[in-house]
Structures are given as structure tokens and as C-alpha cells.
Design a protein around this motif. Structure first.
Motif, PDB file in Angstrom:
ATOM      1  N   TYR A 194      93.880  18.645 122.263  1.00  0.00           N
ATOM      2  CA  TYR A 194      94.579  17.680 122.827  1.00  0.00           C
ATOM      3  C   TYR A 194      93.643  16.480 123.491  1.00  0.00           C
ATOM      4  N   TYR A 195      94.006  15.208 123.136  1.00  0.00           N
ATOM      5  CA  TYR A 195      92.884  14.131 123.621  1.00  0.00           C
ATOM      6  C   TYR A 195      93.907  13.361 124.637  1.00  0.00           C
ATOM      7  N   PHE A 196      93.331  12.675 125.466  1.00  0.00           N
ATOM      8  CA  PHE A 196      93.791  11.487 126.279  1.00  0.00           C
ATOM      9  C   PHE A 196      92.904  10.478 126.196  1.00  0.00           C
ATOM     10  N   ASP A 197      93.257   9.418 125.600  1.00  0.00           N
ATOM     11  CA  ASP A 197      92.363   8.118 125.259  1.00  0.00           C
ATOM     12  C   ASP A 197      92.663   7.127 126.361  1.00  0.00           C
ATOM     13  N   PHE A 198      91.673   6.431 126.799  1.00  0.00           N
ATOM     14  CA  PHE A 198      91.796   5.000 127.527  1.00  0.00           C
ATOM     15  C   PHE A 198      91.144   4.062 126.459  1.00  0.00           C
ATOM     16  N   LEU A 199      91.807   3.247 126.100  1.00  0.00           N
ATOM     17  CA  LEU A 199      91.419   2.165 124.873  1.00  0.00           C
ATOM     18  C   LEU A 199      91.257   0.995 126.074  1.00  0.00           C
ATOM     19  N   THR A 200      90.479   0.136 125.811  1.00  0.00           N
ATOM     20  CA  THR A 200      90.305  -1.279 126.365  1.00  0.00           C
ATOM     21  C   THR A 200      90.367  -2.089 125.264  1.00  0.00           C
ATOM     22  N   LEU A 201      91.219  -3.144 125.457  1.00  0.00           N
ATOM     23  CA  LEU A 201      91.442  -3.947 124.384  1.00  0.00           C
ATOM     24  C   LEU A 201      91.074  -5.546 125.057  1.00  0.00           C
ATOM     25  N   ILE A 202      90.836  -6.416 123.999  1.00  0.00           N
ATOM     26  CA  ILE A 202      90.271  -7.763 124.117  1.00  0.00           C
ATOM     27  C   ILE A 202      91.115  -8.772 123.324  1.00  0.00           C
ATOM     28  N   LYS A 203      91.716  -9.841 123.448  1.00  0.00           N
ATOM     29  CA  LYS A 203      92.295 -10.659 122.730  1.00  0.00           C
ATOM     30  C   LYS A 203      90.950 -11.659 122.269  1.00  0.00           C
ATOM     31  N   LYS A 204      90.640 -11.513 120.960  1.00  0.00           N
ATOM     32  CA  LYS A 204      89.762 -12.527 120.419  1.00  0.00           C
ATOM     33  C   LYS A 204      90.435 -13.178 119.213  1.00  0.00           C
ATOM     34  N   ASP A 205      90.129 -14.271 119.142  1.00  0.00           N
ATOM     35  CA  ASP A 205      90.734 -15.241 118.349  1.00  0.00           C
ATOM     36  C   ASP A 205      92.093 -15.058 118.023  1.00  0.00           C
ATOM     37  N   GLY A 206      92.864 -15.051 118.939  1.00  0.00           N
ATOM     38  CA  GLY A 206      94.298 -14.681 119.109  1.00  0.00           C
ATOM     39  C   GLY A 206      94.936 -13.255 118.429  1.00  0.00           C
ATOM     40  N   LYS A 207      93.857 -12.214 118.479  1.00  0.00           N
ATOM     41  CA  LYS A 207      94.191 -10.920 117.859  1.00  0.00           C
ATOM     42  C   LYS A 207      93.872 -10.152 118.910  1.00  0.00           C
ATOM     43  N   TRP A 208      94.317  -9.051 119.199  1.00  0.00           N
ATOM     44  CA  TRP A 208      94.146  -7.890 120.068  1.00  0.00           C
ATOM     45  C   TRP A 208      93.357  -6.873 119.412  1.00  0.00           C
ATOM     46  N   LYS A 209      92.187  -6.542 119.907  1.00  0.00           N
ATOM     47  CA  LYS A 209      91.421  -5.446 119.389  1.00  0.00           C
ATOM     48  C   LYS A 209      90.742  -4.356 120.290  1.00  0.00           C
ATOM     49  N   ILE A 210      90.616  -3.412 119.921  1.00  0.00           N
ATOM     50  CA  ILE A 210      90.158  -2.170 120.745  1.00  0.00           C
ATOM     51  C   ILE A 210      88.495  -2.477 120.879  1.00  0.00           C
ATOM     52  N   VAL A 211      87.841  -2.536 122.108  1.00  0.00           N
ATOM     53  CA  VAL A 211      86.409  -2.559 122.179  1.00  0.00           C
ATOM     54  C   VAL A 211      85.903  -1.725 122.720  1.00  0.00           C
ATOM     55  N   HIS A 212      86.558  -0.752 123.359  1.00  0.00           N
ATOM     56  CA  HIS A 212      85.948   0.480 123.894  1.00  0.00           C
ATOM     57  C   HIS A 212      87.006   1.816 123.972  1.00  0.00           C
ATOM     58  N   LYS A 213      86.745   2.963 123.618  1.00  0.00           N
ATOM     59  CA  LYS A 213      87.619   4.183 123.700  1.00  0.00           C
ATOM     60  C   LYS A 213      86.681   5.061 124.530  1.00  0.00           C
ATOM     61  N   THR A 214      87.548   5.647 125.687  1.00  0.00           N
ATOM     62  CA  THR A 214      86.857   6.822 126.416  1.00  0.00           C
ATOM     63  C   THR A 214      88.006   7.897 126.219  1.00  0.00           C
ATOM     64  N   TRP A 215      87.444   9.167 126.062  1.00  0.00           N
ATOM     65  CA  TRP A 215      88.461  10.104 126.007  1.00  0.00           C
ATOM     66  C   TRP A 215      88.241  11.467 126.724  1.00  0.00           C
ATOM     67  N   TYR A 216      89.166  12.007 126.775  1.00  0.00           N
ATOM     68  CA  TYR A 216      88.944  13.515 127.377  1.00  0.00           C
ATOM     69  C   TYR A 216      89.438  14.391 126.052  1.00  0.00           C
ATOM     70  N   GLU A 217      89.030  15.506 125.999  1.00  0.00           N
ATOM     71  CA  GLU A 217      89.410  16.675 125.191  1.00  0.00           C
ATOM     72  C   GLU A 217      89.785  17.971 125.653  1.00  0.00           C
ATOM     73  N   GLU A 218      90.738  18.732 125.320  1.00  0.00           N
ATOM     74  CA  GLU A 218      90.877  19.868 125.708  1.00  0.00           C
ATOM     75  C   GLU A 218      91.436  20.722 124.544  1.00  0.00           C
ATOM     76  N   LYS A 219      90.756  22.070 124.340  1.00  0.00           N
ATOM     77  CA  LYS A 219      91.217  22.837 123.319  1.00  0.00           C
ATOM     78  C   LYS A 219      92.566  23.433 123.659  1.00  0.00           C
ATOM     79  N   ARG A 220      93.334  23.465 122.780  1.00  0.00           N
ATOM     80  CA  ARG A 220      94.837  24.215 123.097  1.00  0.00           C
ATOM     81  C   ARG A 220      94.758  25.685 122.343  1.00  0.00           C
TER      82      ARG A 220
END
Length: 140
Positions: A114-140
């Protein structure tokens, strides 16, 4: 009468803002879906469309703290055969939007993990892009 006019203007501007915010959140959701699809399909071009090349991915693999460049992560993710999408469930939980920045919270239920992601996005040149991903993972 002028108060009624001012109230109407306020309500119209609020509605326009809400529609604009709604459109931005739809655009962000589409980028997050590219991220999901790129991982499942092992499609580097979709990942490149979703992320800025300068992006970083930071989290723990078990007990090991890792910092990965987007390029290294995308190359590793794109290796191998496409995954069977019926075995994976990816959910966009929430989007917070402030100006040209956003935070997306996601849950990914993958076989055995199981993953829980926090994705930080920024709008650059009129388009949204992911600039950072921080995640938590847990074995199931």
C-alpha cells in the motif's frame, strides 16, 4: 439597490472563481491520472508528461530513506512488461490548490503493498506538473 448590485457582482465573481478552480482541479486530476497510467503501463512518455524533469521522489523503502531523481525513477518504472490494471487500485483522494501550486493526496493499493503519496504540483507554462513526490509504503 446598489447593495443588491454589489451582492450580485460578488456572487458572479465567486461563481467564476469556483468554475476556474474546478477546471484547475480537473487539470491536476488529469496529470495525476497520467502518473497512475504511466506506472501501470510502464510508459515513460506518460510519466514525462506528468512530471517536471527536475522532480524528486523521496520516501522510505522499508527502513531505507531514499531520494531519487525523476529520470532514475522513470527509467526503472518503465522497465518490464505492462502491469495488469485489474490488480492495481489507484485513488486521488484530495487536491488542495493555492495559486500556481497544488498538493494531491493519493492512495495506491498494489499487490502486496500500500502506498500513500503526497504529490506537489506547480503550473509552469500553462501546464500542471508534478515536482515532488513523498510517499509512505506499507506491506500488506
Amino acid at each position: 439597490m446598489k447593495y443588491l448590485f454589489a451582492t450580485c457582482l460578488f456572487l458572479l465573481s465567486f461563481q467564476a472563481f469556483s468554475q476556474s478552480e474546478k477546471e484547475e482541479k480537473h487539470a491536476i486530476a488529469a496529470v495525476v491520472q497520467l502518473y497512475f497510467d504511466g506506472m501501470i503501463e510502464r510508459d515513460k512518455s506518460k510519466l514525462e508528461e506528468a512530471f517536471l524533469p527536475e522532480a524528486r521522489l523521496i520516501g522510505y523503502r522499508g527502513e531505507n530513506f531514499t531520494v531519487t531523481t525523476f529520470e532514475d525513477w522513470a527509467n526503472g518504472t518503465a522497465k518490464g512488461e505492462k502491469r495488469d490494471p485489474s490488480k492495481y487500485k489507484n485513488i486521488l483522494l484530495e487536491v488542495e490548490l493555492k495559486g500556481n501550486t497544488a498538493l494531491a493526496k493519493t492512495e495506491l493499493f498494489w499487490p502486496g503493498i500500500y502506498y500513500f503519496d503526497f504529490l506537489t504540483l506547480i503550473k509552469k507554462d500553462g501546464k500542471w506538473k508534478i515536482v515532488h513526490k513523498t510517499w509512505y509504503e506499507e506491506k500488506r
